[in-house]
Design a protein around this motif. Structure first.
Motif, mmCIF file in Angstrom:
data_model
loop_
_atom_site.group_PDB
_atom_site.id
_atom_site.type_symbol
_atom_site.label_atom_id
_atom_site.label_comp_id
_atom_site.label_asym_id
_atom_site.label_seq_id
_atom_site.Cartn_x
_atom_site.Cartn_y
_atom_site.Cartn_z
ATOM 1 N N LEU A 1 -1.654 -21.409 33.607
ATOM 2 C CA LEU A 1 -1.798 -22.771 33.872
ATOM 3 C C LEU A 1 -1.002 -23.166 34.752
ATOM 4 O O LEU A 1 -0.015 -22.218 34.321
ATOM 5 C CB LEU A 1 -1.591 -23.001 32.050
ATOM 6 C CG LEU A 1 -1.771 -24.243 31.757
ATOM 7 C CD1 LEU A 1 -2.653 -25.428 32.210
ATOM 8 C CD2 LEU A 1 -1.196 -24.940 29.754
ATOM 9 N N ASP A 2 -1.109 -23.776 35.210
ATOM 10 C CA ASP A 2 -0.309 -24.315 36.537
ATOM 11 C C ASP A 2 0.814 -23.327 36.684
ATOM 12 O O ASP A 2 1.850 -23.251 36.949
ATOM 13 C CB ASP A 2 0.595 -25.578 35.811
ATOM 14 C CG ASP A 2 -0.890 -26.464 35.507
ATOM 15 O OD1 ASP A 2 -1.454 -26.859 36.530
ATOM 16 O OD2 ASP A 2 0.018 -27.381 34.958
ATOM 17 N N ARG B 1 -3.813 -29.861 16.972
ATOM 18 C CA ARG B 1 -4.246 -28.915 18.136
ATOM 19 C C ARG B 1 -3.803 -29.499 19.844
ATOM 20 O O ARG B 1 -3.448 -28.947 20.743
ATOM 21 C CB ARG B 1 -5.374 -28.192 17.948
ATOM 22 C CG ARG B 1 -5.093 -27.095 17.272
ATOM 23 C CD ARG B 1 -6.555 -26.252 17.102
ATOM 24 N NE ARG B 1 -6.720 -25.228 15.838
ATOM 25 C CZ ARG B 1 -7.670 -24.194 15.686
ATOM 26 N NH1 ARG B 1 -7.574 -24.188 17.100
ATOM 27 N NH2 ARG B 1 -7.155 -23.208 15.149
ATOM 28 N N ALA B 2 -4.536 -30.792 19.646
ATOM 29 C CA ALA B 2 -4.844 -31.784 20.915
ATOM 30 C C ALA B 2 -2.895 -31.918 21.620
ATOM 31 O O ALA B 2 -3.058 -31.585 22.242
ATOM 32 C CB ALA B 2 -4.824 -32.695 20.493
ATOM 33 N N ALA B 3 -2.011 -32.296 20.181
ATOM 34 C CA ALA B 3 -1.211 -32.470 20.617
ATOM 35 C C ALA B 3 -0.053 -31.373 21.154
ATOM 36 O O ALA B 3 0.277 -31.426 21.984
ATOM 37 C CB ALA B 3 0.092 -32.813 19.968
ATOM 38 N N LEU C 1 1.557 -28.206 26.079
ATOM 39 C CA LEU C 1 1.800 -27.001 26.874
ATOM 40 C C LEU C 1 1.314 -27.086 28.120
ATOM 41 O O LEU C 1 1.449 -26.823 29.254
ATOM 42 C CB LEU C 1 0.613 -25.978 26.440
ATOM 43 C CG LEU C 1 1.653 -25.055 25.509
ATOM 44 C CD1 LEU C 1 0.470 -24.398 24.635
ATOM 45 C CD2 LEU C 1 2.867 -24.046 25.797
ATOM 46 N N ARG C 2 0.581 -28.184 28.450
ATOM 47 C CA ARG C 2 -0.076 -28.543 29.937
ATOM 48 C C ARG C 2 0.546 -29.251 31.186
ATOM 49 O O ARG C 2 0.867 -29.143 32.181
ATOM 50 C CB ARG C 2 -1.613 -29.203 29.839
ATOM 51 C CG ARG C 2 -2.812 -28.158 29.461
ATOM 52 C CD ARG C 2 -3.903 -29.056 28.562
ATOM 53 N NE ARG C 2 -5.053 -28.614 28.915
ATOM 54 C CZ ARG C 2 -6.240 -28.785 28.194
ATOM 55 N NH1 ARG C 2 -5.865 -30.119 26.975
ATOM 56 N NH2 ARG C 2 -6.206 -28.077 27.387
ATOM 57 N N ILE D 1 2.121 -17.571 28.507
ATOM 58 C CA ILE D 1 2.230 -17.970 26.737
ATOM 59 C C ILE D 1 0.884 -17.378 26.073
ATOM 60 O O ILE D 1 0.203 -16.923 26.775
ATOM 61 C CB ILE D 1 1.002 -19.901 27.471
ATOM 62 C CG1 ILE D 1 2.233 -20.591 28.280
ATOM 63 C CG2 ILE D 1 0.374 -20.245 26.126
ATOM 64 C CD1 ILE D 1 1.451 -21.471 28.361
ATOM 65 N N VAL D 2 1.378 -17.040 25.320
ATOM 66 C CA VAL D 2 0.946 -15.896 24.401
ATOM 67 C C VAL D 2 0.252 -16.443 22.739
ATOM 68 O O VAL D 2 1.660 -16.838 21.733
ATOM 69 C CB VAL D 2 1.076 -14.702 24.295
ATOM 70 C CG1 VAL D 2 0.745 -13.838 23.858
ATOM 71 C CG2 VAL D 2 1.990 -14.281 25.492
#
Length: 477
Positions: A338-339, A436-438, A443-444, A453-454
């Motif tokens: 992710l990035d 979860r959405a937040a 993280l994004r 990220i684990v």
């Protein structure tokens, strides 16, 4: 030391008389263990059917392999698939289950899951892997190492192993099996070689059908299991195993400890894994590497190499196979990036597993960011201080709500017990994040190349890792 390197499956004359092809019906066939049984039984020529509450990737793959699967549980299943010979169920299935009652009323044999595993273990050379931690990874490594070393193992694993495309492998033998201590029937099983990784107090307390009343009762069952094996290979680095192996007919040890028969020495960790040398009774067998970080994975790999050596497999070939092994599903599974941040998913759900996973993450040299989902109210009640302490060395921890796993809530038991203790202990990077959405949005927006990220836990936290890498399902944030 008994030499099993030339062990062969018993001749047909020495095997117990085998019934002709039978029809097995498996309750909960979509579970990781039952689906492996389904594949092994089908490969032996038996007809297999089963049912599960919900459709899943596992049930879909079983259907694709020609195994009949019904969704839901209904007494009508006892006749819907034709004449059944054996119904297989685990201890977790309620005694009032409609299919159990219907099978007994119809005179159909109801066989416990562990009785079926016992038959497979007793049918020829076999290895049973027990312990509170590391069973799935060790069993997977053992099957991969044996296959790479020129042997042809069958395997029963509590996880998906990419090297053989599932949770079961069919071969001439030896038979390698993960033996789950959460099923009390495991204590009566008999195998040729027992691999004993460790013993802690997991699956203890509460009203779960698969839980032990006391840790002493559970450990006595470990001792009974290893005492019935022809030999045991235990981890020399785990305190207390020697006491539990006092009744072993033959006792060998593996680990970093100086008194171990099989030793891992000269460890050289790096971002991707660890290289090390293997000694047997002081003599160097060769060099090895595990492509998974963490000292616990060195020990898992060492156990696999030791057993492969005991069964006469080529050490160098076994070591080469393990060097390429990247782990079973949900055990330090690299999901993607992710990035630039490495995203990994791990099944760690108790304090020891969590601490090992955090240590493995630090070995990568990246900033360690953990998304932790506590598992079960009872387990959280019993161990939230230890879980909080195990997470303290992570650079950042996002704590999700407890995954109930069908348990009713326990008053006063909440995920914030973990985050609160960490904050009180001085951790400045912990937050409770129930949305979860937040969580994914955060993280994004903050992921960078220096991060790992684990996602950790035995619930559905694995979905977070996949959604970060592959995107959210249509219509979801």
């Amino acid at each position: 030391m008994t030499d099993f390197s030339t062990s062969q499956p018993p001749s047909s004359d020495s095997l117990p008389s085998q019934p002709p092809q039978q029809h097995y019906h498996l309750l909960g066939i979509g579970g990781i263990g039952m689906s492996a049984f389904a594949r092994l039984l089908s490969a032996k020529g038996h007809r297999v059917s089963g049912c599960d509450e919900a459709s899943s990737e596992l049930t879909q793959s079983l259907r694709a392999e020609g195994i009949e699967v019904a969704q839901g549980h209904d007494a009508a299943h006892i006749t819907a698939f034709g004449k059944l010979d054996v119904l297989v169920a685990s201890e977790a299935v309620p005694k009032t289950h409609p299919e159990l009652l219907a099978a007994r009323a119809a005179g159909i044999e109801v066989r416990p899951r562990m009785a079926l595993l016992d038959e497979l273990l007793r049918s020829g050379p076999s290895v049973g892997v027990i312990g509170t931690h590391g069973k799935t990874t060790t069993t997977s490594m053992l099957a991969v190492a044996m296959a790479g070393a020129g042997l042809d193992p069958s395997a029963f694993v509590g996880g998906i192993v990419p090297e053989f495309g599932g949770n079961a492998r069919v071969g001439a033998g030896p038979f390698v099996a993960e033996v789950d201590e959460s099923d009390k029937g495991f204590a009566g099983l008999c195998c040729q070689t027992a691999v004993f990784t460790n013993a802690e107090d997991d699956h203890v307390g509460g009203n779960q059908a698969t839980y032990w009343e006391t840790v002493e009762e559970q450990h006595a069952a470990f001792a009974r299991f290893v005492g019935q094996a022809e030999r045991v290979l235990s981890c020399a680095d785990w305190e207390g195993l020697d006491e539990l192996c006092k009744q072993a007919k033959e006792h060998l040890r593996y680990g970093q400890a100086e008194h171990a028969d099989y030793r891992a020495v000269n460890l050289q960790p790096d971002e991707e894994g660890t290289s090390f040398d293997v000694l047997y009774k002081g003599e160097k067998l060769g060099e090895a590497r595990v492509g998974l970080p963490g000292t616990h994975n060195v020990l898992n790999a060492l156990a696999a190499l030791a057993v492969t050596h005991l069964y006469g497999g080529d050490f160098a070939a076994a070591a080469a196979a393990l060097a390429d092994f990247r782990g079973p599903g949900r055990r330090w599974q690299r999901i993607g990036e992710l990035d630039g941040a490495l995203v990994v998913d791990d099944y760690a759900h108790n304090a020891t597993k969590v601490a090992s996973a955090v240590q493995a993450a630090h070995q990568t040299g990246r900033r360690v960011r953990v998304v932790f989902q506590p598992h079960r109210y009872l387990r959280t009640q019993q161990s939230w201080p230890k879980l909080a302490d195990a997470l303290m060395s992570a650079d950042e921890v996002l704590v999700m709500d407890i995954a109930a796993a069908s348990e009713p809530p326990i008053e006063g038991i909440h995920a914030t017990l973990i985050s609160g203790r960490m904050t009180e202990g001085g951790h400045e990077g912990v937050q409770y994040q129930p949305d979860r959405a937040a969580l994914k949005k955060y993280l994004r927006e903050t992921a960078s190349q220096r991060d790992i990220i684990v996602t950790m836990g035995a619930g559905d936290v694995w979905k977070i890792a996949r959604e970060l890498v592959h995107g959210d399902p249509e219509g979801q944030a």
